[in-house]
Design an enzyme around this catalytic site. Structure first.
Site, PDB file in Angstrom:
ATOM      1  N   HIS A   1     -46.837   7.963  29.021  1.00 51.27           N
ATOM      2  CA  HIS A   1     -47.171   6.936  29.998  1.00 51.27           C
ATOM      3  C   HIS A   1     -47.435   7.514  31.380  1.00 51.27           C
ATOM      4  O   HIS A   1     -47.032   8.629  31.687  1.00 51.27           O
ATOM      5  CB  HIS A   1     -46.081   5.855  30.091  1.00 51.27           C
ATOM      6  CG  HIS A   1     -44.741   6.341  30.527  1.00 51.27           C
ATOM      7  ND1 HIS A   1     -43.785   6.813  29.665  1.00 51.27           N
ATOM      8  CD2 HIS A   1     -44.178   6.421  31.757  1.00 51.27           C
ATOM      9  CE1 HIS A   1     -42.694   7.153  30.331  1.00 51.27           C
ATOM     10  NE2 HIS A   1     -42.913   6.931  31.606  1.00 51.27           N
TER      11      HIS A   1
ATOM     12  N   HIS B   1     -44.948   8.856  38.502  1.00 56.87           N
ATOM     13  CA  HIS B   1     -44.776  10.005  37.612  1.00 56.87           C
ATOM     14  C   HIS B   1     -45.649   9.845  36.385  1.00 56.87           C
ATOM     15  O   HIS B   1     -46.164   8.764  36.125  1.00 56.87           O
ATOM     16  CB  HIS B   1     -43.312  10.199  37.210  1.00 56.87           C
ATOM     17  CG  HIS B   1     -42.716   9.111  36.366  1.00 56.87           C
ATOM     18  ND1 HIS B   1     -42.079   8.012  36.884  1.00 56.87           N
ATOM     19  CD2 HIS B   1     -42.664   8.946  35.016  1.00 56.87           C
ATOM     20  CE1 HIS B   1     -41.649   7.237  35.905  1.00 56.87           C
ATOM     21  NE2 HIS B   1     -41.995   7.764  34.756  1.00 56.87           N
TER      22      HIS B   1
ATOM     23  N   GLU C   1     -42.161  13.666  33.750  1.00 56.25           N
ATOM     24  CA  GLU C   1     -41.101  13.272  32.809  1.00 56.25           C
ATOM     25  C   GLU C   1     -41.479  13.835  31.441  1.00 56.25           C
ATOM     26  O   GLU C   1     -42.646  13.805  31.046  1.00 56.25           O
ATOM     27  CB  GLU C   1     -41.015  11.744  32.755  1.00 56.25           C
ATOM     28  CG  GLU C   1     -39.968  11.222  31.780  1.00 56.25           C
ATOM     29  CD  GLU C   1     -39.897   9.678  31.779  1.00 56.25           C
ATOM     30  OE1 GLU C   1     -40.844   9.007  32.256  1.00 56.25           O
ATOM     31  OE2 GLU C   1     -38.890   9.154  31.283  1.00 56.25           O
TER      32      GLU C   1
HETATM   33 CO    CO Z   1     -41.281   7.170  32.876  1.00 56.67          CO
END
Ligand code: CO
Length: 133
Positions: free
Chosen positions: A7, A78, A129
């Protein structure tokens, strides 16, 4: 170690407004989900190949509050890559000379899977991440 893009997370000041905008474009937008343990309310925009997450601060100690102070209209917060083994990914990040945030050990992320975050200053100014598949 990197496999898929999972994502892209965008911090937004007004989650309902942002979600409505994506619905107007025909996107599959989830209902808002409060994640008090992460200090955010999230909406997922599901695409065939990845997700976009819209994040709005929740509570007084939200980790995205200061980001929105610097970026009042919102912004990319992020991006998240999937990895097969997040503990191995943490070691690799350190081995290549980058920093893992916190104590370096995986924590349960917003999807209930173990994640780590790598320091944005070591990744072209972008918070990264890594989520275990
Ligand atoms: Co995230």
């Amino acid at each position: 170690m990197i496999t898929w893009l999972n994502h892209v997370a965008i911090a937004v000041p007004d989650l309902e407004k942002a979600a409505a905008q994506y619905r107007l474009m025909g996107a599959d937008v989830s209902a808002p989900q409060a994640l008090p343990e992460h200090g955010v309310t999230v909406v997922f925009i599901k695409l065939p190949n990845a997700k976009v997450e819209l994040l709005q601060p929740l509570g007084e100690h939200s980790p995205i509050a200061s980001f929105l102070e610097k970026n009042p209209v919102g912004g990319i917060h992020h991006i998240c890559f999937e990895v097969v083994d997040v503990e191995a990914a943490s070691k690799t990040v350190i081995d290549i000379g980058a920093r893992v945030l916190g104590d370096g050990r995986p924590k349960l992320g917003a999807h209930g899977k173990p994640v780590i975050f790598a320091h944005p200053k070591d990744f072209q100014g972008t918070l990264i991440e890594f989520e275990q598949t």
